[in-house]
Scaffold this active site. Structure first.
Site, PDB file in Angstrom:
ATOM      1  N   ASP A  36      76.047  54.640-114.853  1.00  0.00           N
ATOM      2  CA  ASP A  36      75.124  53.507-114.911  1.00  0.00           C
ATOM      3  C   ASP A  36      74.074  53.541-113.805  1.00  0.00           C
ATOM      4  O   ASP A  36      74.184  54.310-112.846  1.00  0.00           O
ATOM      5  CB  ASP A  36      75.915  52.181-114.864  1.00  0.00           C
ATOM      6  N   HIS A  90      85.601  45.269-115.854  1.00  0.00           N
ATOM      7  CA  HIS A  90      84.541  46.117-116.421  1.00  0.00           C
ATOM      8  C   HIS A  90      84.738  47.581-116.032  1.00  0.00           C
ATOM      9  O   HIS A  90      85.305  47.888-114.990  1.00  0.00           O
ATOM     10  CB  HIS A  90      83.137  45.601-116.072  1.00  0.00           C
ATOM     11  N   ASN A 111      86.549  41.887-112.910  1.00  0.00           N
ATOM     12  CA  ASN A 111      86.603  41.286-114.248  1.00  0.00           C
ATOM     13  C   ASN A 111      87.025  42.300-115.315  1.00  0.00           C
ATOM     14  O   ASN A 111      86.946  42.020-116.499  1.00  0.00           O
ATOM     15  CB  ASN A 111      85.245  40.670-114.609  1.00  0.00           C
ATOM     16  N   GLU A 116      80.533  44.814-119.313  1.00  0.00           N
ATOM     17  CA  GLU A 116      81.088  43.548-118.851  1.00  0.00           C
ATOM     18  C   GLU A 116      81.946  42.911-119.949  1.00  0.00           C
ATOM     19  O   GLU A 116      81.799  43.243-121.140  1.00  0.00           O
ATOM     20  CB  GLU A 116      79.935  42.586-118.501  1.00  0.00           C
TER      21      GLU A 116
END
Ligand code: F6R
Length: 248
Positions: free
Chosen positions: A67, A138, A136, A143
């Site tokens: 990313d 990810h 979380n 996400e």
């Protein structure tokens, strides 16, 4: 899923570097999928030492990063382009033309994503994908969502991710709100995956990844369906696994 619990971050880094180095020895022209963030920093350092001291050869290796923040130039110190130069690429004999990171400044987002997917395919797919994990759940910047995004795409970062990554910026306000990220299908097509996690704040995400329901609400839970995943967790991040329970 193979879960390896190690006592501390140094051991996590050595184990992860051994897996990457092993992949390079087995297949010198392998394709690596790479992550950024705090977790793999020790692994990259170990790999630079392996290059310096043991001649680990990156000459034929190809890499694809997961990313990049949208809006950041490659020479921006907060960009993942800059991170990779600082922590690995400039320190080993990898060929710049063999390294790939989603652009942070696409002229056209859909075209940039399509071209990134095509480049991974043209390279023959990823042999070993290194992953970190967000609090979380990810992986990459996939996400929590109601669906799994398949291929490289634009992501709106969660408030939790922005808050977590603010430590790399002067303030949370400076963290880009959008990124380009490989999708779950890109990750799942990797022939081997190693997921790294360190710190108690990752314990819940790791528990859900290993034992939880497979759901895009915990993106890493999809890894339960992959046939060759190694999870290397330091004791803090393994806390709930060892206790056999989730926090909530
Ligand atoms: C970064 C990436 C992210 C990170 C995750 C954990 O390329 O793909 O999924 O791995 O946000 O980041 P750290 O290691 O900083 O806790």
């Amino acid at each position: 899923m193979r879960v390896i619990v190690v006592k501390d971050y140094a051991e996590l880094s050595r184990n992860a570097a051994r897996m990457v180095a092993g992949q390079i020895y087995l297949k010198p022209d392998c394709v690596l999928g790479l992550a950024t963030g705090s977790t793999p920093l020790g692994m990259y350092w170990e790999l630079t030492q392996d290059y310096r001291d043991s001649g680990l050869n990156f000459a034929e290796v190809t890499t694809f990063n997961l990313d990049e923040y949208l809006g950041l130039a490659p020479d921006d110190p907060q960009s993942y382009h800059y991170y990779m130069q600082q922590n690995l690429f400039a320190k080993v004999n990898i060929k710049p033309e063999h390294t790939h990171i989603p652009t942070g400044q696409p002229q056209d987002i859909a075209t940039a994503c399509r071209e990134y997917d095509a480049a991974i395919k043209a390279a023959g797919g990823i042999d070993l994908q290194v992953l970190g994990i967000g609090k979380n759940g990810h992986i990459g910047f996939n996400e929590p969502d109601l669906k799994f995004e398949a291929t490289t795409h634009m992501v709106k970062l969660d408030e939790e991710t922005i808050a977590a990554n603010a430590r790399f910026f002067k303030s949370a306000a400076e963290v880009p709100r959008f990124a380009l990220s490989m999708g779950i299908k890109n990750i799942m097509y990797a022939r081997k995956i190693v997921l790294l996690a360190s710190g108690e704040e990752k314990a819940e995400a790791i528990y859900r990844t290993v034992y939880g329901k497979i759901t895009p609400v915990t993106p890493a839970s999809i890894l339960q369906l992959h046939q060759d995943v190694t999870v290397i967790v330091e004791e803090g991040a393994a806390g709930l696994l060892l206790e056999g329970r989730a926090q909530s």
